[in-house]
Scaffold this active site. Structure first.
Site, mmCIF file in Angstrom:
data_model
loop_
_atom_site.group_PDB
_atom_site.id
_atom_site.type_symbol
_atom_site.label_atom_id
_atom_site.label_comp_id
_atom_site.label_asym_id
_atom_site.label_seq_id
_atom_site.Cartn_x
_atom_site.Cartn_y
_atom_site.Cartn_z
ATOM 1 N N SER A 144 0.806 -1.220 0.000
ATOM 2 C CA SER A 144 0.000 0.000 0.000
ATOM 3 C C SER A 144 0.838 1.269 0.000
ATOM 4 O O SER A 144 1.412 1.633 -1.013
ATOM 5 C CB SER A 144 -1.013 -0.029 1.143
ATOM 6 O OG SER A 144 -0.411 -0.045 2.396
ATOM 7 N N ASP A 196 8.826 5.484 -11.110
ATOM 8 C CA ASP A 196 8.229 5.962 -12.356
ATOM 9 C C ASP A 196 8.715 7.354 -12.739
ATOM 10 O O ASP A 196 8.719 7.715 -13.910
ATOM 11 C CB ASP A 196 6.707 5.963 -12.249
ATOM 12 C CG ASP A 196 6.116 4.558 -12.295
ATOM 13 O OD1 ASP A 196 6.902 3.597 -12.428
ATOM 14 O OD2 ASP A 196 4.882 4.426 -12.204
ATOM 15 N N LYS A 231 -1.128 -4.154 -3.086
ATOM 16 C CA LYS A 231 -2.376 -3.605 -2.545
ATOM 17 C C LYS A 231 -2.596 -2.240 -3.168
ATOM 18 O O LYS A 231 -1.982 -1.259 -2.770
ATOM 19 C CB LYS A 231 -2.336 -3.497 -1.032
ATOM 20 C CG LYS A 231 -3.668 -2.992 -0.471
ATOM 21 C CD LYS A 231 -3.635 -2.829 1.027
ATOM 22 C CE LYS A 231 -5.002 -2.386 1.534
ATOM 23 N NZ LYS A 231 -5.372 -1.050 1.015
#
Length: 421
Positions: A309, A320, A334
């Site tokens: 999470s 990214d 998650k």
């Protein structure tokens, strides 16, 4: 070797209804609870509370269910059971104790003995002892195997059963018998539960002039703690850090706001995370503001199968945006966001999945996880093992075999990658 993990804790706190409502509106929590909202948890609820649960699922649940296809619905208990079985594992009814536990965890506090245990090779093994905890004070160590709790044997018992024994409210002081390497007979400890303030971050200075930062969870205090640790690392070396290892292994997550804020510390620009859901306010995009606390110094992020999470949000944001290299195992996966919705007088709540989050590249990691740039699989190590590798020396108080010292291949690789940049 099979492993399961849990923290042993019981909690108690107080809060006002007004504060609760504000927290519910402003904070989308992403804790990794494993129990679904089963019908057995609502058998004793009044019809008004059941009606509230049904209304909130109808209005806010992330996926379109049969309940949401008609504006007029009256459900029997059996029909409610069928509906609840359609919800994801993270949606849950929280009674007063559950709610207290959630608030305390979010604030970095709990009442308990202060140990983390795993089922390793069918032995309930202590893998970490919380700093400044009752267990630490009496001399319990990572690596100890629990033999009995309150004179009840733990042999062949499940992790959940042992956790329940330790949390048994009829015992203020917990009698724990452990097996320890080098001792022929079990060692016995009397551990009294107390309130523990959890550190969500710890740090060390690497010999190369880079820093090591372990983030254990994402609470309301994590941003402040991380900023202080990075500042301390800079001051210790007296020059700009040459790089930073951010260890997110075994980090189960925390609040969305905390993950976004910590990510923003290391980014000059770019998307951090987006959330998408059925109702308007569930659709949000979070962007980095100018100002990189490391001023571009290289970052290596460590993840494993227990990084979940909020930890995955940070890892994905740095990966990214080309700000960090991710090393380790595929993460947990998650990718959903839960909101707290008060029920009745505010002493109970519905923790409901209201959105899914997407990484800066637009990917959902739900059930998939984050793929590391450099894949290195290994078993989880204790913090003491990590400290040995960080400092390249052995603590005389925690003697370890050479194979154990060299066992954290992921951390060794992170240090190697930093030295090449």
């Amino acid at each position: 070797m099979t492993q399961q993990s849990t923290h042993i804790a019981t909690v108690k706190t107080t809060y006002t209804r007004a504060a609760f409502l504000l927290w519910a509106l402003l904070s989308l929590s992403i804790f990794c609870f494993s129990n679904a909202l089963h019908a057995s948890s609502i058998k004793d609820l009044k019809s008004q509370q059941i009606s509230e649960i049904l209304f909130n699922i109808h209005a806010y649940y992330v996926d379109d269910l049969s309940l949401q296809k008609t504006p007029h619905y009256t459900y029997s208990n059996q029909q409610v059971e069928v509906l609840l079985e359609q919800l994801d594992p993270y949606s849950k009814y929280l009674n007063e104790n559950d709610l207290n536990a959630l608030f305390n965890n979010t604030n970095g506090q709990y009442t308990g003995v202060g140990i983390e245990v795993k089922n390793i090779d069918e032995h309930i093994t202590i893998v970490d002892v919380v700093k400044n905890s009752p267990a630490k004070d009496v001399g319990i160590l990572a690596g100890d195997i629990i033999v009995s709790v309150n004179n009840k044997s733990t042999q062949a018992q499940s992790l959940e059963h042992v956790a329940a024994l330790i949390k048994d409210p009829s015992f203020n002081t917990v009698a724990i018998s452990i097996s320890r390497k080098g001792y022929q007979q079990p060692l016995n400890f009397a551990v009294k539960r107390s309130e523990i303030n959890l550190e969500s971050a710890t740090s060390e200075l690497l010999e190369s002039g880079a820093g090591y930062l372990a983030i254990h969870n994402f609470s309301n205090h994590t941003l402040h703690e991380v900023a202080l640790h990075v500042a301390a690392l800079k001051n210790d070396y007296r020059t700009p850090l040459k790089g930073l290892v951010i260890d997110l292994r075994d980090n189960p997550g925390g609040t969305l706001q905390s993950a976004v804020a910590v990510s923003d510390l290391f980014l000059q620009s770019g998307t951090i995370v987006t959330t998408k859901g059925r109702y308007y306010d569930a659709n949000q995009a979070y962007y980095a503001k100018r100002g990189d606390i490391l001023k571009g110094a290289p970052i290596i992020v460590l993840i494993n199968e227990n990084s979940a999470s909020a930890a995955e949000i940070l890892a994905a944001a740095l990966k990214d945006n080309k700000r960090a290299t991710v090393v380790g195992n595929q993460s947990y996966g998650k990718g959903s966001v839960q909101s707290l919705i008060p029920l009745g007088d505010g002493n109970t709540a519905l923790k409901l999945t209201t959105a899914k989050y997407f990484t800066p590249s637009g990917a959902s990691i739900e059930g998939v996880g984050i793929t590391p740039d450099v894949a290195i699989a290994q078993a989880t190590l204790s913090q003491s093992n990590k400290a040995v590798i960080i400092k390249n020396k052995q603590n005389k108080n925690t003697p370890q075999l050479k194979s154990e010292i060299l066992g954290d291949l992921q951390l060794v690789k992170a240090k190697q990658l930093l030295s090449m940049q």
